[in-house]
Design a protein around this motif. Structure first.
Motif, PDB file in Angstrom:
ATOM      1  N   CYS A 172      27.925  12.131  -4.976  1.00  0.00           N
ATOM      2  CA  CYS A 172      29.000  11.641  -5.850  1.00  0.00           C
ATOM      3  C   CYS A 172      29.464  12.620  -6.909  1.00  0.00           C
ATOM      4  N   GLY A 173      28.669  13.664  -7.227  1.00  0.00           N
ATOM      5  CA  GLY A 173      29.092  14.580  -8.284  1.00  0.00           C
ATOM      6  C   GLY A 173      29.320  13.843  -9.590  1.00  0.00           C
ATOM      7  N   SER A 174      30.506  13.957 -10.142  1.00  0.00           N
ATOM      8  CA  SER A 174      30.799  13.347 -11.434  1.00  0.00           C
ATOM      9  C   SER A 174      31.185  11.876 -11.330  1.00  0.00           C
ATOM     10  N   GLY A 175      31.169  11.309 -10.122  1.00  0.00           N
ATOM     11  CA  GLY A 175      31.410   9.873  -9.984  1.00  0.00           C
ATOM     12  C   GLY A 175      32.859   9.457  -9.891  1.00  0.00           C
ATOM     13  N   MET A 176      33.733  10.383  -9.509  1.00  0.00           N
ATOM     14  CA  MET A 176      35.152  10.049  -9.458  1.00  0.00           C
ATOM     15  C   MET A 176      35.491   9.016  -8.378  1.00  0.00           C
ATOM     16  N   THR A 177      34.659   8.932  -7.327  1.00  0.00           N
ATOM     17  CA  THR A 177      34.892   7.886  -6.326  1.00  0.00           C
ATOM     18  C   THR A 177      34.698   6.511  -6.960  1.00  0.00           C
ATOM     19  N   GLY A 178      33.706   6.406  -7.830  1.00  0.00           N
ATOM     20  CA  GLY A 178      33.490   5.151  -8.539  1.00  0.00           C
ATOM     21  C   GLY A 178      34.650   4.804  -9.455  1.00  0.00           C
ATOM     22  N   VAL A 182      31.444   0.247  -5.561  1.00  0.00           N
ATOM     23  CA  VAL A 182      31.101   1.619  -5.167  1.00  0.00           C
ATOM     24  C   VAL A 182      29.639   1.913  -5.464  1.00  0.00           C
ATOM     25  N   ILE A 183      28.939   2.466  -4.473  1.00  0.00           N
ATOM     26  CA  ILE A 183      27.559   2.929  -4.643  1.00  0.00           C
ATOM     27  C   ILE A 183      27.596   4.449  -4.765  1.00  0.00           C
ATOM     28  N   LEU A 184      27.070   4.958  -5.856  1.00  0.00           N
ATOM     29  CA  LEU A 184      27.089   6.399  -6.129  1.00  0.00           C
ATOM     30  C   LEU A 184      25.669   6.953  -6.092  1.00  0.00           C
ATOM     31  N   ASN A 185      25.505   8.083  -5.446  1.00  0.00           N
ATOM     32  CA  ASN A 185      24.188   8.717  -5.341  1.00  0.00           C
ATOM     33  C   ASN A 185      24.341  10.234  -5.447  1.00  0.00           C
ATOM     34  N   ASP A 186      23.376  10.871  -6.105  1.00  0.00           N
ATOM     35  CA  ASP A 186      23.352  12.332  -6.153  1.00  0.00           C
ATOM     36  C   ASP A 186      21.954  12.777  -6.554  1.00  0.00           C
ATOM     37  N   LEU A 187      21.535  13.939  -6.066  1.00  0.00           N
ATOM     38  CA  LEU A 187      20.233  14.491  -6.431  1.00  0.00           C
ATOM     39  C   LEU A 187      20.264  15.173  -7.793  1.00  0.00           C
ATOM     40  N   GLY A 188      21.449  15.567  -8.254  1.00  0.00           N
ATOM     41  CA  GLY A 188      21.559  16.307  -9.506  1.00  0.00           C
ATOM     42  C   GLY A 188      21.486  15.405 -10.725  1.00  0.00           C
ATOM     43  N   PRO A 189      20.563  15.655 -11.672  1.00  0.00           N
ATOM     44  CA  PRO A 189      20.486  14.839 -12.890  1.00  0.00           C
ATOM     45  C   PRO A 189      21.784  14.862 -13.698  1.00  0.00           C
ATOM     46  N   ALA A 190      22.446  16.027 -13.755  1.00  0.00           N
ATOM     47  CA  ALA A 190      23.710  16.097 -14.497  1.00  0.00           C
ATOM     48  C   ALA A 190      24.754  15.202 -13.840  1.00  0.00           C
ATOM     49  N   ALA A 191      24.779  15.205 -12.504  1.00  0.00           N
ATOM     50  CA  ALA A 191      25.761  14.395 -11.779  1.00  0.00           C
ATOM     51  C   ALA A 191      25.555  12.917 -12.040  1.00  0.00           C
ATOM     52  N   THR A 192      24.310  12.438 -11.936  1.00  0.00           N
ATOM     53  CA  THR A 192      24.073  11.011 -12.142  1.00  0.00           C
ATOM     54  C   THR A 192      24.286  10.615 -13.598  1.00  0.00           C
ATOM     55  N   PHE A 193      23.989  11.532 -14.528  1.00  0.00           N
ATOM     56  CA  PHE A 193      24.236  11.270 -15.948  1.00  0.00           C
ATOM     57  C   PHE A 193      25.727  11.073 -16.202  1.00  0.00           C
ATOM     58  N   SER A 253      28.105  10.456 -13.901  1.00  0.00           N
ATOM     59  CA  SER A 253      28.592   9.316 -13.126  1.00  0.00           C
ATOM     60  C   SER A 253      28.308   7.999 -13.826  1.00  0.00           C
ATOM     61  N   ALA A 254      27.108   7.893 -14.416  1.00  0.00           N
ATOM     62  CA  ALA A 254      26.756   6.674 -15.136  1.00  0.00           C
ATOM     63  C   ALA A 254      27.691   6.462 -16.325  1.00  0.00           C
ATOM     64  N   GLY A 255      27.978   7.554 -17.051  1.00  0.00           N
ATOM     65  CA  GLY A 255      28.878   7.436 -18.197  1.00  0.00           C
ATOM     66  C   GLY A 255      30.267   6.986 -17.792  1.00  0.00           C
ATOM     67  N   TYR A 256      30.732   7.461 -16.659  1.00  0.00           N
ATOM     68  CA  TYR A 256      32.062   7.113 -16.187  1.00  0.00           C
ATOM     69  C   TYR A 256      32.143   5.692 -15.625  1.00  0.00           C
ATOM     70  N   ASN A 257      31.054   5.180 -15.052  1.00  0.00           N
ATOM     71  CA  ASN A 257      31.169   3.993 -14.218  1.00  0.00           C
ATOM     72  C   ASN A 257      30.400   2.753 -14.671  1.00  0.00           C
ATOM     73  N   LEU A 258      29.233   2.919 -15.292  1.00  0.00           N
ATOM     74  CA  LEU A 258      28.489   1.733 -15.673  1.00  0.00           C
ATOM     75  C   LEU A 258      29.192   1.012 -16.820  1.00  0.00           C
ATOM     76  N   PRO A 259      29.157  -0.317 -16.819  1.00  0.00           N
ATOM     77  CA  PRO A 259      29.881  -1.084 -17.847  1.00  0.00           C
ATOM     78  C   PRO A 259      29.279  -0.907 -19.239  1.00  0.00           C
ATOM     79  N   PHE A 260      30.135  -0.919 -20.232  1.00  0.00           N
ATOM     80  CA  PHE A 260      29.703  -0.865 -21.627  1.00  0.00           C
ATOM     81  C   PHE A 260      30.822  -1.415 -22.496  1.00  0.00           C
ATOM     82  N   ASP A 261      30.480  -1.726 -23.732  1.00  0.00           N
ATOM     83  CA  ASP A 261      31.448  -2.259 -24.690  1.00  0.00           C
ATOM     84  C   ASP A 261      32.108  -1.077 -25.402  1.00  0.00           C
ATOM     85  N   VAL A 262      33.376  -0.832 -25.102  1.00  0.00           N
ATOM     86  CA  VAL A 262      34.073   0.329 -25.657  1.00  0.00           C
ATOM     87  C   VAL A 262      34.134   0.261 -27.168  1.00  0.00           C
ATOM     88  N   ARG A 263      34.460  -0.908 -27.704  1.00  0.00           N
ATOM     89  CA  ARG A 263      34.575  -1.041 -29.169  1.00  0.00           C
ATOM     90  C   ARG A 263      33.237  -0.821 -29.850  1.00  0.00           C
TER      91      ARG A 263
END
Length: 379
Positions: free
Chosen positions: A51-57, A93-104, A106-116
């Motif tokens: 997934c790299g940076s998670g753009m598919t997600g 979308v299911i995202l997977n990568d061996l690279g710690p930077a990539a999953t870090f 991807s998580a920031g881009y895709n996992l839900p959070f409260d923006v405010r």
């Protein structure tokens, strides 16, 4: 059944969501959206195993969060091409990568959070660290006023091969009128014609705060301060008070949050660019002031109670690591001194712009919140 989606895709890289975080193999999410719309239905599962940076997600979310203008434009284009109307709605979308930077990332881009909640917590964090360590970025202004430093320019010091005299690179090589580096310039001591290839590195002996052992690194000196008083910006040569503050900071112990991991220089493609300059471990890439401030920001962000907000705080701060390191070049003709490192390259420049945390993060916070709101508005 789907017919092959054979179409040329040309998408720019200026979208705020795309620019929210860098990655070396990044593909714009808007280049992926049409394929997902063509091959899947809302709620379908899409797997990106690399997934790299998670753009598919992001693209999968965008299928349900795209603004009306984008939807109209795509529907009109597909109608012209004789394609059926796309079925809008988010995909899973299911995202997977061996690279710690990539999953870090991807998580920031895709996992839900409260923006405010993130924006509020990040603003509070920046204010708290500024209240505690803001003295590090104060400088004298006319009339007894204090200015707030935006960035400090550090110059590597060389020696002349003819007379062994000291050559402060920025002071001698930078043309102050054109703001460009001259290919050749005279030695300030013997007037011999010099260029960078002829200069010899000057090293300074230090004590590595992590190992407590002697350490030699190329020598840097501060030569220029860009600062603000109110909304006006000024430039000055560092004075005695500025140098006294820097000495005071240098005497502080290395923060425990600062990584001291040694670089595997012999195995690194760019190791030969770091080792000869005395850069052998992670903490060697940071001058004392950014080491203190960045460690304070990172340490406090890790203490945030909410896991989702904490993850986004680290995602936000991590983007400043390269700018706050010695890899950040001083570019006098640039609009900003943020992100002026050479992408994908470990290169310590002879002209370094040491940016303040306010200069790096204040504008980034507002831009990041707005960009991520497009896919996280419902969370």
């Amino acid at each position: 059944h789907r017919e092959p989606f054979a179409v040329d895709v040309s998408v720019g890289k200026s979208d705020p969501l795309y620019k929210a975080h860098g990655y070396h193999t990044k593909v714009p999410h808007l280049a992926i959206v049409p394929s997902i719309l063509h091959y899947t239905k809302p709620g379908d599962v899409v797997l990106d195993g690399f997934c790299g940076s998670g753009m598919t997600g992001v693209a999968g979310q965008w299928c349900g969060a795209a603004p009306a203008a984008y939807r109209r434009e795509l529907e009109l284009r597909w109608k012209t091409e004789g394609r059926p109307r796309p079925e809008w709605g988010a995909r899973r979308v299911i995202l997977n990568d061996l690279g710690p930077a990539a999953t870090f990332i991807s998580a920031g881009y895709n996992l839900p959070f409260d923006v405010r909640a993130f924006e509020k917590e990040a603003a509070r964090l920046l204010d708290d660290v500024k209240a505690d360590l803001g003295w590090m970025y104060e400088t004298n202004h006319k009339g007894g006023k204090k200015g707030q430093i935006n960035f400090t320019v550090w110059s590597e010091v060389f020696s002349c091969p003819e007379c062994a005299g000291e050559v402060v690179f920025v002071e001698e090589a930078l043309n102050k009128k054109t703001k460009k580096t001259r290919e050749s310039f005279p030695c300030p001591s013997c007037k011999a014609t010099l260029n960078k290839d002829r200069l010899q590195h000057v090293f300074e002996a230090r004590i590595d705060q992590a190992t407590k052992r002697p350490w030699k690194r190329i020598r840097f000196v501060p030569v220029l301060i860009n600062y603000s008083v109110g909304k006006k910006k000024y430039e000055k040569t560092p004075d005695d008070d500025d140098r006294a503050i820097l000495r005071r900071i240098e005497e502080l112990p290395l923060p425990v949050e600062m990584p001291t991991t040694k670089f595997p220089l012999a195995e690194m493609y760019h190791g030969s660019r770091l080792g000869p300059k005395g850069i052998e471990a992670v903490h060697h890439l940071f001058l004392p002031r950014p080491a203190q401030v960045l460690s304070a920001l990172w340490g406090r962000a890790r203490q945030v109670a909410s896991p989702d907000t904490r993850r986004m705080m680290l995602f936000f701060l991590e983007q400043g690591l390269w700018t706050l390191s010695l890899l950040n070049r001083y570019r006098p003709t640039g609009y900003s001194q943020v992100n002026q490192f050479l992408s994908g390259l470990y290169y310590v420049p002879s002209q370094h712009a040491e940016a303040s945390p306010s200069y790096v993060f204040d504008g980034k916070l507002s831009r990041l919140g707005k960009a991520l709101s497009s896919t996280h508005a419902s969370h």
